[in-house]
Scaffold this motif. Structure first.
Motif, PDB file in Angstrom:
ATOM      1  N   ILE A 170     -28.701  17.243  -8.849  1.00  0.00           N
ATOM      2  CA  ILE A 170     -28.319  16.040  -8.094  1.00  0.00           C
ATOM      3  C   ILE A 170     -26.831  16.082  -7.734  1.00  0.00           C
ATOM      4  N   VAL A 171     -25.989  16.522  -8.684  1.00  0.00           N
ATOM      5  CA  VAL A 171     -24.559  16.662  -8.406  1.00  0.00           C
ATOM      6  C   VAL A 171     -24.344  17.636  -7.250  1.00  0.00           C
ATOM      7  N   MET A 172     -25.034  18.788  -7.333  1.00  0.00           N
ATOM      8  CA  MET A 172     -24.912  19.792  -6.263  1.00  0.00           C
ATOM      9  C   MET A 172     -25.316  19.200  -4.913  1.00  0.00           C
ATOM     10  N   ALA A 173     -26.463  18.511  -4.898  1.00  0.00           N
ATOM     11  CA  ALA A 173     -26.972  17.942  -3.651  1.00  0.00           C
ATOM     12  C   ALA A 173     -26.012  16.883  -3.113  1.00  0.00           C
ATOM     13  N   GLY A 174     -25.349  16.172  -4.038  1.00  0.00           N
ATOM     14  CA  GLY A 174     -24.399  15.132  -3.643  1.00  0.00           C
ATOM     15  C   GLY A 174     -23.198  15.713  -2.899  1.00  0.00           C
ATOM     16  N   PHE A 175     -22.905  16.983  -3.141  1.00  0.00           N
ATOM     17  CA  PHE A 175     -21.777  17.614  -2.444  1.00  0.00           C
ATOM     18  C   PHE A 175     -22.267  18.591  -1.385  1.00  0.00           C
ATOM     19  N   GLU A 176     -23.453  18.297  -0.833  1.00  0.00           N
ATOM     20  CA  GLU A 176     -24.042  19.135   0.212  1.00  0.00           C
ATOM     21  C   GLU A 176     -23.043  19.387   1.342  1.00  0.00           C
ATOM     22  N   HIS A 177     -22.295  18.330   1.717  1.00  0.00           N
ATOM     23  CA  HIS A 177     -21.365  18.450   2.828  1.00  0.00           C
ATOM     24  C   HIS A 177     -20.297  19.511   2.553  1.00  0.00           C
ATOM     25  N   SER A 178     -19.696  19.456   1.336  1.00  0.00           N
ATOM     26  CA  SER A 178     -18.686  20.451   0.972  1.00  0.00           C
ATOM     27  C   SER A 178     -19.268  21.856   0.990  1.00  0.00           C
ATOM     28  N   LEU A 179     -20.499  21.992   0.484  1.00  0.00           N
ATOM     29  CA  LEU A 179     -21.140  23.309   0.429  1.00  0.00           C
ATOM     30  C   LEU A 179     -21.426  23.839   1.832  1.00  0.00           C
ATOM     31  N   SER A 180     -21.902  22.938   2.737  1.00  0.00           N
ATOM     32  CA  SER A 180     -22.210  23.358   4.104  1.00  0.00           C
ATOM     33  C   SER A 180     -20.943  23.752   4.853  1.00  0.00           C
ATOM     34  N   ALA A 181     -19.872  22.955   4.635  1.00  0.00           N
ATOM     35  CA  ALA A 181     -18.631  23.191   5.353  1.00  0.00           C
ATOM     36  C   ALA A 181     -18.001  24.540   4.989  1.00  0.00           C
ATOM     37  N   ASN A 182     -18.122  24.915   3.729  1.00  0.00           N
ATOM     38  CA  ASN A 182     -17.545  26.192   3.292  1.00  0.00           C
ATOM     39  C   ASN A 182     -18.448  26.786   2.210  1.00  0.00           C
ATOM     40  N   VAL A 183     -19.307  27.717   2.594  1.00  0.00           N
ATOM     41  CA  VAL A 183     -20.313  28.240   1.673  1.00  0.00           C
ATOM     42  C   VAL A 183     -19.673  28.993   0.506  1.00  0.00           C
ATOM     43  N   ALA A 184     -18.420  29.453   0.681  1.00  0.00           N
ATOM     44  CA  ALA A 184     -17.719  30.159  -0.401  1.00  0.00           C
ATOM     45  C   ALA A 184     -17.536  29.257  -1.621  1.00  0.00           C
ATOM     46  N   VAL A 185     -17.532  27.923  -1.371  1.00  0.00           N
ATOM     47  CA  VAL A 185     -17.431  26.968  -2.487  1.00  0.00           C
ATOM     48  C   VAL A 185     -18.563  27.197  -3.484  1.00  0.00           C
ATOM     49  N   ALA A 186     -19.751  27.547  -2.983  1.00  0.00           N
ATOM     50  CA  ALA A 186     -20.921  27.746  -3.846  1.00  0.00           C
ATOM     51  C   ALA A 186     -20.804  29.001  -4.709  1.00  0.00           C
ATOM     52  N   PHE A 187     -20.045  29.991  -4.205  1.00  0.00           N
ATOM     53  CA  PHE A 187     -19.956  31.275  -4.928  1.00  0.00           C
ATOM     54  C   PHE A 187     -19.491  31.102  -6.377  1.00  0.00           C
ATOM     55  N   PHE A 188     -18.596  30.107  -6.612  1.00  0.00           N
ATOM     56  CA  PHE A 188     -17.956  29.994  -7.921  1.00  0.00           C
ATOM     57  C   PHE A 188     -18.690  29.055  -8.871  1.00  0.00           C
ATOM     58  N   VAL A 189     -19.727  28.405  -8.342  1.00  0.00           N
ATOM     59  CA  VAL A 189     -20.436  27.406  -9.163  1.00  0.00           C
ATOM     60  C   VAL A 189     -20.996  28.006 -10.459  1.00  0.00           C
ATOM     61  N   PRO A 190     -21.782  29.116 -10.405  1.00  0.00           N
ATOM     62  CA  PRO A 190     -22.335  29.604 -11.683  1.00  0.00           C
ATOM     63  C   PRO A 190     -21.261  30.099 -12.650  1.00  0.00           C
ATOM     64  N   ALA A 191     -20.173  30.707 -12.150  1.00  0.00           N
ATOM     65  CA  ALA A 191     -19.117  31.194 -13.041  1.00  0.00           C
ATOM     66  C   ALA A 191     -18.409  30.030 -13.735  1.00  0.00           C
ATOM     67  N   ILE A 192     -18.161  28.941 -12.984  1.00  0.00           N
ATOM     68  CA  ILE A 192     -17.511  27.759 -13.573  1.00  0.00           C
ATOM     69  C   ILE A 192     -18.403  27.143 -14.653  1.00  0.00           C
ATOM     70  N   VAL A 193     -19.696  27.073 -14.350  1.00  0.00           N
ATOM     71  CA  VAL A 193     -20.650  26.529 -15.314  1.00  0.00           C
ATOM     72  C   VAL A 193     -20.719  27.438 -16.541  1.00  0.00           C
ATOM     73  N   TYR A 194     -20.659  28.752 -16.307  1.00  0.00           N
ATOM     74  CA  TYR A 194     -20.705  29.706 -17.425  1.00  0.00           C
ATOM     75  C   TYR A 194     -19.518  29.520 -18.366  1.00  0.00           C
ATOM     76  N   ILE A 195     -18.317  29.424 -17.783  1.00  0.00           N
ATOM     77  CA  ILE A 195     -17.109  29.307 -18.609  1.00  0.00           C
ATOM     78  C   ILE A 195     -17.085  27.982 -19.365  1.00  0.00           C
ATOM     79  N   ALA A 196     -17.464  26.895 -18.691  1.00  0.00           N
ATOM     80  CA  ALA A 196     -17.514  25.595 -19.379  1.00  0.00           C
ATOM     81  C   ALA A 196     -18.485  25.684 -20.566  1.00  0.00           C
ATOM     82  N   GLY A 197     -19.631  26.318 -20.343  1.00  0.00           N
ATOM     83  CA  GLY A 197     -20.624  26.465 -21.409  1.00  0.00           C
ATOM     84  C   GLY A 197     -20.085  27.295 -22.557  1.00  0.00           C
ATOM     85  N   ALA A 198     -19.372  28.391 -22.234  1.00  0.00           N
ATOM     86  CA  ALA A 198     -18.852  29.281 -23.273  1.00  0.00           C
ATOM     87  C   ALA A 198     -17.796  28.583 -24.132  1.00  0.00           C
ATOM     88  N   ILE A 199     -16.888  27.834 -23.482  1.00  0.00           N
ATOM     89  CA  ILE A 199     -15.866  27.092 -24.240  1.00  0.00           C
ATOM     90  C   ILE A 199     -16.554  26.030 -25.110  1.00  0.00           C
TER      91      ILE A 199
END
Lengths: 323, 323
Positions: free
Chosen positions: A179-208
């Motif tokens: 739902i959070v991802m879908a809520g920022f659909e506009h940001s993702l559509s405007a610059n698809v590179a924004v999506a590239f870092f999503v799993p890495a950010i989630v990974y690091i938050a999880g690891a910490i």
């Protein structure tokens, strides 16, 4: 989870043996030694000293009994008034044994009268079982019932059933992330590179977060809980780790994508994730403890969801502000 | 990691006490009992029986010594020829104690001659320390040096230094995830909804993998490793869990997005993640063990990266094929 917890956990009564050496404080060591001979004890490593009403006054390790035959039991005993009750959980037995450095833990009734003791063999088994259980609970695997096989030797159907509940919970909870991802659909559509870092950010938050939880889970059981002081310390640790990792992440993004605003958003999301992980990874196990549940229970899966959602919200907030 | 491991782990020699009761098998129990009196032992819970050359033949628990005063030591002893060496790791001591149900573990030299024993107090401490260490290692926290404080009481700088190495490793490794994402830029641009499910898929793969690792880490130490049989079992568990979760995930996507091809891709990615987690979560700790490292060391962070990358590759493969 109180009732379920109790049903699935062994009590002091289940580990207790009744045939233990008991003596009065005013008896001589020689008399006690003589009285021990020819009797079949289930745990003779410690002599338990009681008053005339059978209330626990202290203990004498067998080492000391052999050494000091000239004295009264009361002269060589270590005063111990703490004990477990028959329906106490096995975790409490282990905690008391470690605190008081005892290898046999006395069990008393409501009036403090000695009923028996949990022998060292049982303490070793309890510590081993708690170890296995902690590893599994942190990973969101429900505990096995007493007596049933755990781990890799358990029947496959049983293993699937014990693992599924927290995963199904996690799956529904992860809808929040979607739902959070879908809520920022506009940001993702405007610059698809924004999506590239999503799993890495989630990974690091999880690891910490996993690190914070693993430190908190045992720490909270071992010590009297000074949550304020601990939380401040963990906040400094989380912020320090987040700052180092955020800086590295920002430089990596800058080097490969050459976009300094994207680099700043990723770096700040990693930093924010570190701080959030400190609060959640420490606060949640503490909250579980306060409500009487094992802090390891479900801390892993629940923390990860909260940390994932938080770091994505932080990331998209900076993406929206900066890009 | 061998040398570092040893330097940071306590050995049997560090836990050993030398003042223990020793007897020959042809001595009477009465003679042994008499010889114990007036001596200060550091661990009198077990009498160790040796031959004329000092080689370990068996043990007699103090419980049995009191009970059976009429016999020879050799008649009541339990034959035990297994022991630890002075430079064995503390983990080996704990494993032997649990396997042979001993509360004091004999330490012998290279010729099998008895040197001393690790007392029950030390065994309890070792089990507790291994427990803490496992929790921390699984979370990618490096072990503290012997004697230094661990967990929530350690100095903050120390805590940050012990946690950072695996996180920095993870940060660089997570570049792989970002490269996978960037490689599917076209799929993401064509349908931004594809990105919505990325963090949830990564979360579920991680959660399934964490469970597999936590079961494997202790299981591999406890039993003789029958990796083939274990891996087949875990594959069935992973596929079963993946199938249930994949079905639920597909239904959730179908219900909220109404796109049956996207639903199929998400469901199949979750199923694939379950199967991959079985192989990686079991295989990696086993590989660590084979190379002489503690299976808990870094298993968590490394497994998560592999599982994240694999499930994203599976997801984007199905996205490319189906959408």
């Amino acid at each position: 989870m109180g009732a379920t917890e109790e049903a699935q956990h062994e009590t002091a009564a289940m580990h207790m043996v009744r045939e233990i050496p008991v003596a009065r404080a005013d008896t001589t060591v020689d008399t006690v030694m003589a009285s021990l001979r020819g009797r079949k004890f289930e745990c003779a490593d410690t002599v338990f000293v009681t008053d005339d009403d059978g209330r626990l006054e202290g203990i004498v390790r067998i080492n000391d009994l052999f050494a000091d035959s000239a004295y009264l039991i009361g002269d060589i005993m270590e005063e111990v008034h703490e004990a477990v009750r028959p329906d106490d959980d096995q975790e409490d037995i282990a905690v008391l044994a470690m605190e008081l450095d005892m290898i046999a833990v006395p069990v008393v009734d409501d009036d403090g009268r000695l009923l028996g003791a949990v022998p060292p063999e049982a303490l070793l088994r309890i510590l081993r079982a708690e170890h296995m259980e902690d590893l599994q609970r942190l990973a969101g695997i429900n505990p096995a019932r007493p007596g049933s096989e755990v781990g890799i030797d358990a029947p496959l159907g049983n293993r699937i059933r014990r693992r599924l509940p927290w995963l199904v919970f996690g799956l529904f909870a992860s809808s929040l992330i979607t739902i959070v991802m879908a809520g920022f659909e506009h940001s993702l559509s405007a610059n698809v590179a924004v999506a590239f870092f999503v799993p890495a950010i989630v990974y690091i938050a999880g690891a910490i977060g996993t690190q914070a939880v693993s430190v908190a889970v045992r720490g909270l059981l071992d010590d009297d809980v000074r949550i304020g002081k601990l939380l401040r310390g963990e906040l400094v640790v989380g912020a320090g780790i987040g700052a180092v990792l955020g800086l590295i992440a920002a430089m990596l993004v800058m080097a490969s994508f050459g976009d300094h605003r994207l680099a700043a958003a990723v770096g700040l999301a990693v930093l924010g994730g570190g701080v959030v992980s400190a609060v959640v990874g420490f606060g949640l196990p503490w909250a579980f403890t306060r409500f009487g549940a094992d802090p390891a229970l479900g801390s892993g899966p629940v923390c990860t969801i909260i940390q994932d959602v938080s770091s994505l919200l932080i990331y998209f907030t900076f993406v929206t502000l900066l890009l």
